[in-house]
Write a protein that holds these residues in place. Sequence first.
Motif, PDB file in Angstrom:
ATOM      1  N   GLN A   1     -42.063  62.176 -15.146  1.00 55.33           N
ATOM      2  CA  GLN A   1     -41.311  63.161 -14.344  1.00 55.33           C
ATOM      3  C   GLN A   1     -39.830  62.767 -14.285  1.00 55.33           C
ATOM      4  N   GLN A   2     -39.599  61.474 -14.083  1.00 52.66           N
ATOM      5  CA  GLN A   2     -38.219  60.983 -14.023  1.00 52.66           C
ATOM      6  C   GLN A   2     -37.525  61.195 -15.372  1.00 52.66           C
ATOM      7  N   ALA A   3     -38.239  60.862 -16.446  1.00 49.54           N
ATOM      8  CA  ALA A   3     -37.660  61.022 -17.797  1.00 49.54           C
ATOM      9  C   ALA A   3     -37.369  62.491 -18.079  1.00 49.54           C
ATOM     10  N   GLY A   4     -38.279  63.363 -17.665  1.00 42.11           N
ATOM     11  CA  GLY A   4     -38.091  64.803 -17.888  1.00 42.11           C
ATOM     12  C   GLY A   4     -36.860  65.321 -17.167  1.00 42.11           C
ATOM     13  N   SER A   5     -36.704  64.901 -15.882  1.00 38.27           N
ATOM     14  CA  SER A   5     -35.555  65.412 -15.115  1.00 38.27           C
ATOM     15  C   SER A   5     -34.243  64.877 -15.686  1.00 38.27           C
ATOM     16  N   GLU A   6     -34.309  63.726 -16.328  1.00 39.79           N
ATOM     17  CA  GLU A   6     -33.072  63.132 -16.837  1.00 39.79           C
ATOM     18  C   GLU A   6     -32.580  63.797 -18.126  1.00 39.79           C
ATOM     19  N   LEU A   7     -33.408  64.670 -18.685  1.00 42.98           N
ATOM     20  CA  LEU A   7     -32.913  65.453 -19.830  1.00 42.98           C
ATOM     21  C   LEU A   7     -31.694  66.267 -19.416  1.00 42.98           C
ATOM     22  N   ALA A   8     -31.636  66.592 -18.116  1.00 44.31           N
ATOM     23  CA  ALA A   8     -30.505  67.380 -17.615  1.00 44.31           C
ATOM     24  C   ALA A   8     -29.185  66.634 -17.750  1.00 44.31           C
ATOM     25  N   LEU A   9     -29.263  65.288 -17.800  1.00 43.23           N
ATOM     26  CA  LEU A   9     -28.027  64.502 -17.873  1.00 43.23           C
ATOM     27  C   LEU A   9     -27.313  64.677 -19.217  1.00 43.23           C
ATOM     28  N   THR A  10     -28.012  65.257 -20.184  1.00 39.43           N
ATOM     29  CA  THR A  10     -27.388  65.415 -21.507  1.00 39.43           C
ATOM     30  C   THR A  10     -26.481  66.633 -21.571  1.00 39.43           C
ATOM     31  N   VAL A  11     -26.488  67.428 -20.521  1.00 42.54           N
ATOM     32  CA  VAL A  11     -25.662  68.640 -20.577  1.00 42.54           C
ATOM     33  C   VAL A  11     -24.192  68.291 -20.375  1.00 42.54           C
ATOM     34  N   GLU A  12     -23.351  69.205 -20.800  1.00 44.87           N
ATOM     35  CA  GLU A  12     -21.920  69.036 -20.588  1.00 44.87           C
ATOM     36  C   GLU A  12     -21.589  69.425 -19.149  1.00 44.87           C
ATOM     37  N   PRO A  13     -21.033  68.508 -18.353  1.00 41.77           N
ATOM     38  CA  PRO A  13     -20.655  68.878 -16.987  1.00 41.77           C
ATOM     39  C   PRO A  13     -19.583  69.968 -17.021  1.00 41.77           C
ATOM     40  N   ARG A  14     -19.694  70.909 -16.131  1.00 37.82           N
ATOM     41  CA  ARG A  14     -18.727  72.023 -16.076  1.00 37.82           C
ATOM     42  C   ARG A  14     -18.251  72.195 -14.644  1.00 37.82           C
ATOM     43  N   THR A  15     -17.072  72.692 -14.501  1.00 34.00           N
ATOM     44  CA  THR A  15     -16.531  72.882 -13.153  1.00 34.00           C
ATOM     45  C   THR A  15     -16.700  74.343 -12.729  1.00 34.00           C
ATOM     46  N   PRO A  16     -17.437  74.581 -11.678  1.00 33.63           N
ATOM     47  CA  PRO A  16     -17.590  75.964 -11.215  1.00 33.63           C
ATOM     48  C   PRO A  16     -16.341  76.431 -10.490  1.00 33.63           C
ATOM     49  N   ASP A  17     -16.253  77.711 -10.266  1.00 29.09           N
ATOM     50  CA  ASP A  17     -15.125  78.259  -9.507  1.00 29.09           C
ATOM     51  C   ASP A  17     -15.095  77.621  -8.110  1.00 29.09           C
ATOM     52  N   SER A  18     -13.891  77.345  -7.612  1.00 28.52           N
ATOM     53  CA  SER A  18     -13.772  76.661  -6.311  1.00 28.52           C
ATOM     54  C   SER A  18     -14.329  77.504  -5.157  1.00 28.52           C
ATOM     55  N   ASN A  19     -14.432  78.812  -5.378  1.00 31.68           N
ATOM     56  CA  ASN A  19     -14.967  79.677  -4.313  1.00 31.68           C
ATOM     57  C   ASN A  19     -16.453  79.424  -4.058  1.00 31.68           C
ATOM     58  N   VAL A  20     -17.141  78.853  -5.055  1.00 32.11           N
ATOM     59  CA  VAL A  20     -18.591  78.666  -4.894  1.00 32.11           C
ATOM     60  C   VAL A  20     -18.891  77.766  -3.703  1.00 32.11           C
ATOM     61  N   ARG A  21     -18.094  76.703  -3.593  1.00 32.42           N
ATOM     62  CA  ARG A  21     -18.334  75.770  -2.476  1.00 32.42           C
ATOM     63  C   ARG A  21     -18.198  76.501  -1.132  1.00 32.42           C
ATOM     64  N   ASN A  22     -17.126  77.300  -1.011  1.00 31.15           N
ATOM     65  CA  ASN A  22     -16.934  78.034   0.240  1.00 31.15           C
ATOM     66  C   ASN A  22     -18.079  79.011   0.497  1.00 31.15           C
ATOM     67  N   SER A  23     -18.519  79.672  -0.597  1.00 35.91           N
ATOM     68  CA  SER A  23     -19.615  80.637  -0.448  1.00 35.91           C
ATOM     69  C   SER A  23     -20.876  79.951   0.060  1.00 35.91           C
ATOM     70  N   ILE A  24     -21.116  78.735  -0.461  1.00 36.03           N
ATOM     71  CA  ILE A  24     -22.316  77.995  -0.019  1.00 36.03           C
ATOM     72  C   ILE A  24     -22.200  77.660   1.464  1.00 36.03           C
ATOM     73  N   MET A  25     -21.041  77.141   1.854  1.00 34.66           N
ATOM     74  CA  MET A  25     -20.850  76.761   3.261  1.00 34.66           C
ATOM     75  C   MET A  25     -20.939  77.978   4.175  1.00 34.66           C
ATOM     76  N   ASN A  26     -20.375  79.102   3.716  1.00 32.69           N
ATOM     77  CA  ASN A  26     -20.453  80.321   4.531  1.00 32.69           C
ATOM     78  C   ASN A  26     -21.897  80.799   4.662  1.00 32.69           C
ATOM     79  N   ALA A  27     -22.638  80.697   3.533  1.00 25.85           N
ATOM     80  CA  ALA A  27     -24.044  81.128   3.564  1.00 25.85           C
ATOM     81  C   ALA A  27     -24.842  80.278   4.546  1.00 25.85           C
ATOM     82  N   ILE A  28     -24.520  78.973   4.567  1.00 21.99           N
ATOM     83  CA  ILE A  28     -25.238  78.065   5.480  1.00 21.99           C
ATOM     84  C   ILE A  28     -24.861  78.342   6.928  1.00 21.99           C
TER      85      ILE A  28
END
Lengths: 262, 180
Positions: free
Chosen positions: A49-76
Motif C-alpha cells: 500500500q505504501q509503495a503504491g501510494s508513493e507512485l504519486a511522488l513521480t509526478v511533476e509538482p505543479r502550482t495551483p492558482d493562489s485562489n484555490v487556497r482561499n476557496s478551501i478556507m472559505n469552504a471550511i
Amino acid sequence: MSDKELHNDFESLCAGYVLGALSEEDRQRFLKMLEDATPEQKAFYKEMQQAGSELALTVEPRTPDSNVRNSIMNAIDAEKADKDSSGAANIFPLNFYRVAAAILLMVFFGLAYYSFELNQTVEQQETTITQLKGDLERQEQFLDILAAREVNLVIMGGLEPSPDGYGKILWDSNQQRAVLQLANLPAPPGDKDYQLWLIKDGGNPISAGVFSFDEPRSDLFFKVEHLDEAPSPLENTFAVTLEPKGGVPQPTGDMYLVGQQQ
Amino acid sequence: MLRLQKGDKSALGNIYDAYNKLVYGLIYTILKGKEESEDCLQEVFVQLWEKADQFDPSKGNLYSFLLTMARNKAIDVTRSRDYKDSKKEDHIINDFTLTPESKYNNPHEDLELNERAGMVRQALKRLSEKEREVLHVAYFNGMTQSEISTKFEIPLGTVKYRMRQGMIKLKDLLASGINE
C-alpha cells in the motif's frame, strides 16, 4: 488451490487492490482474504500500500492558482458556520426545555413549600382557635358560676411534691357544677393524670374527675364534670393526687394539693 | 495532523502549503485540465478537513493518506459521465519514463519527499518496461486489470502477473533503499 497458489493469489490481488485495479468481484475476494490474513500477509499488504501510494511522488509538482487556497478556507468556514448553526439549532431547544423544566421544578417546589407552610399555619391557627374556644368556654363557665347566687370557694395549698402549687375550686353546689384552677403544678407524666377528690366529713374520697395538661401554667382552668355531690354542711375537703392514667376509685398516689371549704 | 483532527483550521493551511504542489501535480497528471484539477484539489482538502478523524498514523504517513485521497478523487472524476464525454481517456501516458527527465528536477516542497521521489523513480527504472506500463495505467488512469487487458490487448493473466511482479519489485526495492 495449493498453499503456494493461495499465496500467489493473495499477492496478485494485493497488487491489484493497492492500485485500485481490481474488478468488484476480485476486490471483495481480497477484502475477505485480508480479514483472515496472517500477520505476514498483513505486513505485506501494508508495504504494498505504501509503495503504491508513493507512485504519486513521480509526478511533476505543479502550482495551483493562489485562489484555490482561499476557496478551501472559505469552504471550511462555511461548513463550520453550518455546523455551528445546526448545532445551535439543536442546542437551543434542548437548553430551552432544560431551563423550562428547571423553572417548572422550582415553581413546583416553591408552591409545594408554600402550600406546606400554609397548611402548617392553618393547622397552628386551628389549634389556637380550638384552644381559645376552650378557654372562652371555660371562662364562660367560670363567669356562669361566679354569677350564681351561692358560690363556694375552696383554696388548695401545695404539699411536699410541689409546695409552690396551688388550686381553687369555684363550686356552685346548687347547680352541681364547679370550675377547678390548677397553678404551678408540674405537668403529669404520660402515664399519669391528676385526680380531684371530694372528702366529706372525713369519709372516703369521692372522685371528681381527672385532669391533665402539657405545660405548667398559673391559669389552667378545668370544668369539673363529676361533682354531682351535695356539699356536706359540716366539712368539705378537696384534694388533688397524681394517679394512674384515667384515674382510680380511691386515691393511691402522692397528694399535691389539699384545701378545706371554709 | 493532530491539530487538524482537533478542528484547527490553520493546521489545514499548513498542510496545504506543504503538499499542494505535489497533490495538484498528481491530480493534474490524472485529469489533464487546469480548471477541473483545481476544483478537484479543493475537494480533496475539504475532504481532508472533513475526514481528518479517519487518519491513523499507525497505518501510514500523512502524505500517503493525502495522495491516496487525491488519486481516488481524481479517478472518480475520470469515471464520471462528463469526463468520459470529453474523451480525455485518450491521453494515456502509459510509462513513467515518458515524463521528460528534466521535470524530475522540480523539487517537492519537502526535502524528505524529494529524496523519496528520487528513490521511487530509481526503483521504477529497475522494473521492466512492461511492468512499469501496467502500474502506470492502473495508478494514473484508474484502469482495472480487465480494462488494461482489453485496451492493450494483453491476456488478463499476463496483466495480473506483470502487476504483481512490478509491485513486489517496487516494494522490495523501496524497502531496501534500492540496493538490490
